[in-house]
Design a protein around this motif. Structure first.
Motif, PDB file in Angstrom:
ATOM      1  N   LYS A   1       0.710  -1.059  -0.278  1.00 42.83           N
ATOM      2  CA  LYS A   1      -0.061   0.127  -0.172  1.00 42.83           C
ATOM      3  C   LYS A   1       0.749   1.117  -0.151  1.00 42.83           C
ATOM      4  O   LYS A   1       2.041   1.137   0.529  1.00 42.83           O
ATOM      5  CB  LYS A   1      -0.927  -0.009   1.257  1.00 42.83           C
ATOM      6  N   ALA A   2       0.161   2.262  -0.581  1.00 46.51           N
ATOM      7  CA  ALA A   2       1.098   3.596  -0.535  1.00 46.51           C
ATOM      8  C   ALA A   2       1.426   4.250   0.856  1.00 46.51           C
ATOM      9  O   ALA A   2       2.701   4.629   0.956  1.00 46.51           O
ATOM     10  CB  ALA A   2       0.339   4.767  -1.100  1.00 46.51           C
ATOM     11  N   ASP A   3       0.827   3.855   1.970  1.00 45.75           N
ATOM     12  CA  ASP A   3       1.178   4.085   3.119  1.00 45.75           C
ATOM     13  C   ASP A   3       2.094   3.155   3.808  1.00 45.75           C
ATOM     14  O   ASP A   3       2.483   3.520   5.182  1.00 45.75           O
ATOM     15  CB  ASP A   3       0.044   4.481   4.001  1.00 45.75           C
ATOM     16  N   GLN A   4       2.528   2.253   3.045  1.00 41.48           N
ATOM     17  CA  GLN A   4       3.339   1.409   3.858  1.00 41.48           C
ATOM     18  C   GLN A   4       5.003   1.751   3.252  1.00 41.48           C
ATOM     19  O   GLN A   4       5.087   2.450   2.184  1.00 41.48           O
ATOM     20  CB  GLN A   4       3.317  -0.207   3.371  1.00 41.48           C
ATOM     21  N   SER A   5       5.731   1.497   3.858  1.00 43.85           N
ATOM     22  CA  SER A   5       7.316   1.798   3.441  1.00 43.85           C
ATOM     23  C   SER A   5       7.873   0.471   2.910  1.00 43.85           C
ATOM     24  O   SER A   5       7.862  -0.510   3.435  1.00 43.85           O
ATOM     25  CB  SER A   5       8.048   2.417   4.943  1.00 43.85           C
ATOM     26  N   ALA A   6       8.811   0.225   2.011  1.00 40.14           N
ATOM     27  CA  ALA A   6       9.482  -0.718   1.520  1.00 40.14           C
ATOM     28  C   ALA A   6      10.501  -0.301   0.855  1.00 40.14           C
ATOM     29  O   ALA A   6      10.798   0.833   0.430  1.00 40.14           O
ATOM     30  CB  ALA A   6       8.649  -1.466   0.597  1.00 40.14           C
ATOM     31  N   VAL A   7      11.632  -1.322   0.656  1.00 39.34           N
ATOM     32  CA  VAL A   7      12.739  -0.981  -0.110  1.00 39.34           C
ATOM     33  C   VAL A   7      12.903  -2.056  -1.115  1.00 39.34           C
ATOM     34  O   VAL A   7      12.769  -3.229  -0.944  1.00 39.34           O
ATOM     35  CB  VAL A   7      13.984  -1.087   0.786  1.00 39.34           C
ATOM     36  N   THR A   8      13.401  -1.570  -2.268  1.00 39.84           N
ATOM     37  CA  THR A   8      13.474  -2.696  -3.257  1.00 39.84           C
ATOM     38  C   THR A   8      15.134  -2.603  -3.661  1.00 39.84           C
ATOM     39  O   THR A   8      15.798  -1.697  -3.902  1.00 39.84           O
ATOM     40  CB  THR A   8      12.714  -1.999  -4.554  1.00 39.84           C
ATOM     41  N   VAL A   9      15.480  -3.816  -3.642  1.00 42.51           N
ATOM     42  CA  VAL A   9      16.903  -3.976  -4.108  1.00 42.51           C
ATOM     43  C   VAL A   9      17.030  -4.591  -5.377  1.00 42.51           C
ATOM     44  O   VAL A   9      16.290  -5.456  -5.708  1.00 42.51           O
ATOM     45  CB  VAL A   9      17.798  -5.023  -2.775  1.00 42.51           C
ATOM     46  N   PHE A  10      18.248  -4.400  -5.869  1.00 42.91           N
ATOM     47  CA  PHE A  10      18.321  -4.679  -7.155  1.00 42.91           C
ATOM     48  C   PHE A  10      19.895  -4.829  -7.654  1.00 42.91           C
ATOM     49  O   PHE A  10      20.690  -3.861  -7.252  1.00 42.91           O
ATOM     50  CB  PHE A  10      17.789  -3.635  -8.042  1.00 42.91           C
ATOM     51  N   ALA A  11      20.374  -6.322  -8.257  1.00 44.74           N
ATOM     52  CA  ALA A  11      21.856  -6.107  -8.346  1.00 44.74           C
ATOM     53  C   ALA A  11      22.338  -5.449  -9.596  1.00 44.74           C
ATOM     54  O   ALA A  11      21.593  -5.689 -10.462  1.00 44.74           O
ATOM     55  CB  ALA A  11      22.004  -7.693  -8.520  1.00 44.74           C
ATOM     56  N   ALA A  12      22.848  -4.349  -9.597  1.00 42.52           N
ATOM     57  CA  ALA A  12      22.915  -3.412 -10.804  1.00 42.52           C
ATOM     58  C   ALA A  12      24.444  -2.942 -11.145  1.00 42.52           C
ATOM     59  O   ALA A  12      25.402  -2.707 -10.276  1.00 42.52           O
ATOM     60  CB  ALA A  12      22.095  -2.114 -10.113  1.00 42.52           C
ATOM     61  N   LEU A  13      24.431  -2.912 -12.361  1.00 40.53           N
ATOM     62  CA  LEU A  13      25.526  -2.110 -12.857  1.00 40.53           C
ATOM     63  C   LEU A  13      25.583  -0.627 -12.692  1.00 40.53           C
ATOM     64  O   LEU A  13      24.648  -0.052 -12.232  1.00 40.53           O
ATOM     65  CB  LEU A  13      25.876  -2.753 -14.484  1.00 40.53           C
ATOM     66  N   ALA A  14      26.489   0.061 -13.234  1.00 43.90           N
ATOM     67  CA  ALA A  14      26.451   1.435 -12.973  1.00 43.90           C
ATOM     68  C   ALA A  14      25.355   2.208 -13.697  1.00 43.90           C
ATOM     69  O   ALA A  14      24.947   1.687 -14.908  1.00 43.90           O
ATOM     70  CB  ALA A  14      28.026   1.931 -13.525  1.00 43.90           C
ATOM     71  N   PRO A  15      25.100   3.280 -13.271  1.00 43.06           N
ATOM     72  CA  PRO A  15      23.976   4.006 -14.204  1.00 43.06           C
ATOM     73  C   PRO A  15      24.507   4.446 -15.389  1.00 43.06           C
ATOM     74  O   PRO A  15      25.718   4.966 -15.671  1.00 43.06           O
ATOM     75  CB  PRO A  15      23.653   5.218 -13.324  1.00 43.06           C
ATOM     76  N   HIS A  16      23.689   4.455 -16.533  1.00 43.39           N
ATOM     77  CA  HIS A  16      23.935   5.001 -17.775  1.00 43.39           C
ATOM     78  C   HIS A  16      23.042   6.271 -17.925  1.00 43.39           C
ATOM     79  O   HIS A  16      21.824   6.035 -18.060  1.00 43.39           O
ATOM     80  CB  HIS A  16      23.870   4.313 -18.968  1.00 43.39           C
ATOM     81  N   GLN A  17      23.635   7.614 -18.257  1.00 44.66           N
ATOM     82  CA  GLN A  17      23.022   8.625 -18.305  1.00 44.66           C
ATOM     83  C   GLN A  17      22.834   9.053 -20.024  1.00 44.66           C
ATOM     84  O   GLN A  17      23.749   8.780 -20.495  1.00 44.66           O
ATOM     85  CB  GLN A  17      23.708   9.717 -17.612  1.00 44.66           C
TER      86      GLN A  17
END
Length: 347
Positions: free
Chosen positions: A199-215
């Motif tokens: 729900k929007a009023d819940q707090s959560a964290v999403t983790v993602f095995a990630a390479l570097a950002p590409h801008q």
């Protein structure tokens, strides 16, 4: 009643001596750490309502039990405030989830980091940055929460560079890679964690095995199609089509406004990018990103960058000014690691 801590204790003459002790024993990421005194560690545990021996994760390949006490120690060392501990604990639970598949991304030469996106009321309460200089320095919560995860990986799970972390290159996100999503009215989309059943009023964290950002930049198009065509052109060969399990796509304010004005839902972005970021097998072979010489049918054989449109994780985050957006390739194949979202529980 004082919390009973079981970790081995070390003595030093003063704070400077304690910091040097951490360097001597290889407990830092190269930057100074805060000495984890019993009082600071206990405060961290109490803020999250955790008993010291509570197991937050079990890393199967290493046969390592990651307890709340060990995580709290590393959160102190990273410079976290006590109230950050619920976020750190949830992120540790997430990287211990079998779907995340800790061993692969942590040890690979590919050099992935743990990218974290925090959603819900706690992001605003802790002042986790979702705006300017999104992936850069300047915000304690972003910097120290992300750093706490990496220090725990190093000091508790044994993910040491050159031994159990074999990254060829690595990237800056391996120090800290934590953001929040823009959940104000200016965002064109509902908070990301609501797409994961929260729900929007819940707090959560999403983790993602990630390479570097590409801008990438686009200031010429005022329509989603034009903006996303630029993104797709960059993404087609970014990490090898069909090789990544998922991609994160991050849109700052000016590009958010284009989506909002056009009424494009998150799902519209996912569908458009999925269809337009395809590349032919022939082109991949010409670029030496796929083995063999191009055959006649290879020109018509198109490969998508991910299996489904839902594997494109779309976030609203970044500064108010500027025409830059970014995408972040995931690590490895879908069987190796996928993003995981966990609830952040505050007692």
């Amino acid at each position: 009643m004082a919390t009973e801590l079981k970790s081995r204790k070390h003595t030093a003459q003063d704070i400077a001596g304690a910091m040097e002790l951490c360097y001597t024993n290889g407990w830092t990421d190269g930057l100074p750490v805060v000495p984890p005194t019993p009082g600071l560690v206990s405060a961290m545990l109490e803020a999250a309502g955790l008993e010291p021996d509570k197991q937050l994760a079990f890393i199967e390949n290493r046969q390592v039990s990651v307890t709340a006490e060990k995580v709290a120690i590393n959160a102190v060392m990273a410079g976290c405030k006590a109230e950050y501990m619920p976020v750190v604990a949830a992120a540790i639970e997430a990287i211990g989830d079998p779907l995340y598949g800790y061993h692969g991304p942590a040890t690979s030469t590919g050099g992935s980091a743990v990218f974290m996106v925090v959603n819900g009321p706690i992001a605003k309460k802790l002042e986790i940055n979702s705006g300017d200089n999104l992936f850069g320095p300047g915000w304690r919560a972003n910097a120290t929460i992300g750093r706490a995860i990496r220090l725990t990986m190093r000091n508790v799970i044994g993910t040491l560079p050159g031994t159990l972390d074999r990254s060829s290159l690595g990237h800056g996100g391996k120090y800290s890679f934590c953001i929040a999503e823009n959940e104000t009215d200016s965002s064109p989309w509902p908070p990301f964690h609501t797409t994961r059943g929260f729900k929007a009023d819940q707090s959560a964290v999403t983790v993602f095995a990630a390479l570097a950002p590409h801008q990438y930049s686009n200031q010429l198009s005022a329509k989603p199609e034009g903006l996303l065509d630029t993104a797709c052109a960059h993404m087609k060969v970014s990490a090898g089509s069909g090789r990544q399990p998922q991609y994160a796509m991050v849109f700052p304010a000016e590009h958010q406004a284009i989506m909002k004005k056009a009424g494009w839902a998150r799902e519209d972005v996912q569908r458009y990018v999925f269809e337009h970021a395809k590349i032919s097998v022939a082109e991949l072979k010409r670029l030496h990103m796929k083995a063999g010489e191009p055959a006649a049918d290879d020109e018509k054989n198109m490969m998508a960058i991910v299996e489904t449109p839902q594997d494109l994780l779309v976030f609203a985050a970044g500064g108010m000014a500027g025409v830059q957006s970014a995408f972040i390739p995931g690590w490895g194949g879908k069987a190796g690691s996928q993003s995981v979202t966990k609830e952040i529980r505050v007692p």
